[in-house]
Design a protein around this motif. Structure first.
Motif, short mmCIF file in Angstrom:
data_model
loop_
_atom_site.label_atom_id
_atom_site.label_comp_id
_atom_site.label_asym_id
_atom_site.label_seq_id
_atom_site.Cartn_x
_atom_site.Cartn_y
_atom_site.Cartn_z
N ASP A 58 0.73 -1.03 0.14
CA ASP A 58 0.30 0.04 -0.04
C ASP A 58 0.83 1.10 0.03
OD1 ASP A 58 -2.71 -1.04 0.01
OD2 ASP A 58 -2.40 -1.50 2.11
N ARG A 59 0.97 2.00 -0.98
CA ARG A 59 1.55 3.19 -1.11
C ARG A 59 1.07 4.16 0.31
NH1 ARG A 59 1.35 5.81 -6.94
NH2 ARG A 59 2.17 7.81 -5.81
N ARG A 60 1.89 5.13 0.62
CA ARG A 60 1.31 5.87 1.72
C ARG A 60 0.17 6.54 1.53
NH1 ARG A 60 5.67 9.93 3.97
NH2 ARG A 60 6.85 8.16 3.82
N GLY A 61 -1.01 6.66 2.67
CA GLY A 61 -1.92 7.24 2.57
C GLY A 61 -3.09 6.21 2.12
N ARG A 62 -2.81 4.84 1.81
CA ARG A 62 -3.90 4.05 1.51
C ARG A 62 -3.93 2.77 2.16
NH1 ARG A 62 -2.49 4.80 -4.84
NH2 ARG A 62 -1.35 6.56 -4.42
N GLY A 63 -5.08 1.99 1.96
CA GLY A 63 -4.95 0.61 2.63
C GLY A 63 -4.51 0.74 4.25
N ASP A 64 -3.31 -0.20 4.52
CA ASP A 64 -3.06 -0.44 5.98
C ASP A 64 -1.77 0.59 5.96
OD1 ASP A 64 -4.86 -2.22 7.07
OD2 ASP A 64 -4.30 -3.69 5.47
N SER A 65 -1.40 1.32 5.14
CA SER A 65 -0.16 1.93 5.31
C SER A 65 -0.39 3.43 5.93
CB SER A 65 0.56 2.43 3.79
OG SER A 65 1.36 1.32 3.58
N GLY A 66 0.56 3.98 6.51
CA GLY A 66 0.34 5.38 7.24
C GLY A 66 0.40 6.41 6.24
N ASP A 67 0.42 7.78 6.77
CA ASP A 67 0.45 8.68 5.72
C ASP A 67 1.24 9.90 6.42
OD1 ASP A 67 0.08 10.22 3.46
OD2 ASP A 67 -2.16 10.64 3.87
N SER A 68 1.37 10.82 5.78
CA SER A 68 2.17 12.16 5.99
C SER A 68 1.32 13.36 5.85
CB SER A 68 3.70 12.30 5.51
OG SER A 68 3.53 12.07 4.08
N PRO A 69 0.25 13.47 6.25
CA PRO A 69 -0.90 14.59 5.85
C PRO A 69 -0.39 16.07 5.82
CG PRO A 69 -1.85 13.17 7.85
CD PRO A 69 -0.22 12.86 7.67
N GLY A 70 -0.48 16.43 4.65
CA GLY A 70 -0.08 17.69 4.15
C GLY A 70 1.51 17.86 3.76
N VAL A 71 2.00 16.87 3.62
CA VAL A 71 3.54 16.58 3.22
C VAL A 71 3.46 15.62 1.94
CG1 VAL A 71 5.65 15.92 3.69
CG2 VAL A 71 4.56 16.88 5.28
N TYR A 72 3.79 16.10 0.78
CA TYR A 72 3.50 15.30 -0.55
C TYR A 72 4.92 15.60 -1.26
CZ TYR A 72 -1.36 15.80 1.24
OH TYR A 72 -2.44 15.85 1.95
N ASP A 73 5.70 14.93 -1.02
CA ASP A 73 6.96 14.80 -1.54
C ASP A 73 7.23 13.40 -2.03
OD1 ASP A 73 9.70 14.87 -1.80
OD2 ASP A 73 10.18 16.12 0.02
N VAL A 74 7.79 13.44 -3.30
CA VAL A 74 8.26 12.27 -3.99
C VAL A 74 9.54 11.50 -3.27
CG1 VAL A 74 9.08 11.39 -6.27
CG2 VAL A 74 7.62 13.37 -6.22
N THR A 75 10.25 12.24 -2.71
CA THR A 75 11.38 11.74 -1.93
C THR A 75 10.72 10.73 -0.90
OG1 THR A 75 12.90 13.43 -2.45
CG2 THR A 75 13.31 12.06 -0.62
N ASN A 76 9.87 11.02 -0.06
CA ASN A 76 9.27 10.19 0.93
C ASN A 76 8.87 8.85 0.27
OD1 ASN A 76 9.62 11.91 3.02
ND2 ASN A 76 7.72 12.79 2.67
N GLU A 77 8.12 8.90 -0.96
CA GLU A 77 7.37 7.83 -1.52
C GLU A 77 8.98 6.92 -2.03
OE1 GLU A 77 3.79 6.79 -2.72
OE2 GLU A 77 3.63 8.63 -3.87
N ILE A 78 9.95 7.56 -2.44
CA ILE A 78 11.20 6.73 -3.02
C ILE A 78 11.99 6.12 -1.84
CG2 ILE A 78 13.49 7.24 -3.75
CD1 ILE A 78 12.36 9.41 -5.68
#
Length: 274
Positions: A58-78
Motif C-alpha cells: 500500500d503506497r502511503r495514504g492508502r490501505g493499511d499504510s500510514g500517511d504524512s498529511p499535508g506533506v506530499y514529497d516524491v522523496t518520501n515515496e522513494i
C-alpha cells in the motif's frame, strides 16, 4: 501482512506472495490503487507463478499504510521503496502501473534505492504534447484544499477529471457504482500521485538528461486499446531511457487483462519465455 518503517517514520504495509527463485519484484500501484485491489492481487499471483517473489504494498495514504498529511514529497515515496527493498533482501525489480510506473522510474534513477535490477513501467501517463488533455498547473492548490477538508467525493471528482482527464459524464456515471466507495477511501492519497506526476504532465517533451540515471533494463508497456495519450507517453519515455524496450500489447488497456500483461512482464523480469 508485513510492515516496514520508512525514513520519516511512516509505516508501510505489504504482502509477500510466492517464494520463487527467479528474483523479487515490488509492485507500485497508480492513483486510487491499493494492494488489495483485485487486479493488483491477480497480478501478484500471476507473477508469482513465473517464479518471482512479489512484494505488493500500500503506497502511503492508502490501505493499511500510514500517511504524512499535508506533506506530499516524491522523496518520501522513494524512501518507502528503499525500505521495501531492504525487506526484499536488498535486491528486487520494480513494476509500476500508471503514476506508479513514473514513481518506479524515479526511484530507479534516484540513487536512493540500491538494488534495483529491472523496471517494468506499465502505461506511465506522461503528457508530452498539448494535443489532448493537459492538467492545470495549479491543480495541487484545489486538491490540497479538498484533502485538508476531507471532502473525498469532491477530491475523487477533481482528480479524475482534471488530473486524469476522465470525461465528466463518465465520472458522474461512476458515482452510482459500488466501486465509488473504494475511490473515496483512497482519495486523500492522490496528492502523492500529483507530486509524482506534476512535472511530467505539462505537455512538454521528455528530456533524456532527466532520466539518465535509470540505467537498469526497462520494459515500457502500453496497451493497443488504451488512449493515445498513454501510448504516446509510453513511446516517449522509452525513447529517452538508456536501456529501454517498448512493447504495445494487443487487446490491452489501462484497465488491463492480467492474463495478457503478466506473461510479458514475467518473461522480461525472469529472462525466460514460457
Amino acid at each position: 501482512m508485513e510492515t516496514v518503517t520508512s525514513a520519516d517514520g511512516t509505516t508501510i504495509a505489504f504482502d509477500r506472495i510466492g517464494d520463487g527463485t527467479a528474483g523479487t519484484v515490488i509492485l507500485i500501484g497508480g492513483a486510487f490503487g491499493y494492494r488489495k485491489f483485485p487486479k493488483m492481487v491477480q497480478l501478484s499471483e500471476a507473477l508469482a507463478e513465473h517464479g518471482l517473489t512479489v512484494i505488493n504494498y500500500d503506497r502511503r495514504g492508502r490501505g493499511d499504510s500510514g500517511d504524512s498529511p499535508g506533506v506530499y514529497d516524491v522523496t518520501n515515496e522513494i524512501e518507502d521503496i528503499a525500505a521495501l527493498m531492504q525487506a526484499a533482501g536488498g535486491s528486487a525489480a520494480l513494476f509500476g502501473w500508471s503514476s506508479g510506473a513514473v514513481l518506479a522510474l524515479l526511484a530507479a534513477g534516484s540513487g536512493r534505492v540500491p538494488g534495483v535490477t529491472k523496471v517494468v513501467a506499465f502505461e506511465p501517463p506522461f503528457v508530452v504534447d498539448r494535443s489532448g488533455h493537459v492538467p492545470p498547473a495549479d491543480l495541487d492548490v484545489r486538491l490540497h484544499e479538498l484533502i485538508a477538508a476531507d471532502k473525498r467525493d469532491k477530491t475523487v471528482r477533481l482528480y479524475m477529471s482534471k488530473a486524469m482527464g476522465v470525461p465528466w459524464t463518465m465520472v458522474t456515471a461512476m458515482r452510482i457504482t459500488p466501486f465509488w466507495k473504494n475511490l473515496k477511501a483512497t482519495a486523500n492519497s492522490t496528492a502523492h500521485d500529483w507530486a509524482v506526476m506534476r512535472p511530467y504532465m505539462r505537455g512538454e517533451k521528455l528530456r533524456a538528461a532527466d532520466w539518465s540515471g535509470v540505467t537498469v533494463p526497462t520494459l515500457v508497456v502500453a496497451g493497443a486499446d488504451s488512449a493515445a495519450l498513454l501510448k504516446n507517453g509510453a513511446k516517449a519515455i522509452a525513447a529517452v531511457l538508456p536501456r529501454a524496450e517498448h512493447r504495445e500489447l494487443a487487446k490491452l488497456s489501462h484497465d488491463p487483462k492480467i492474463d495478457i500483461l503478466a506473461p510479458a512482464a514475467g518473461e522480461f523480469l525472469t529472462g525466460t519465455q514460457r
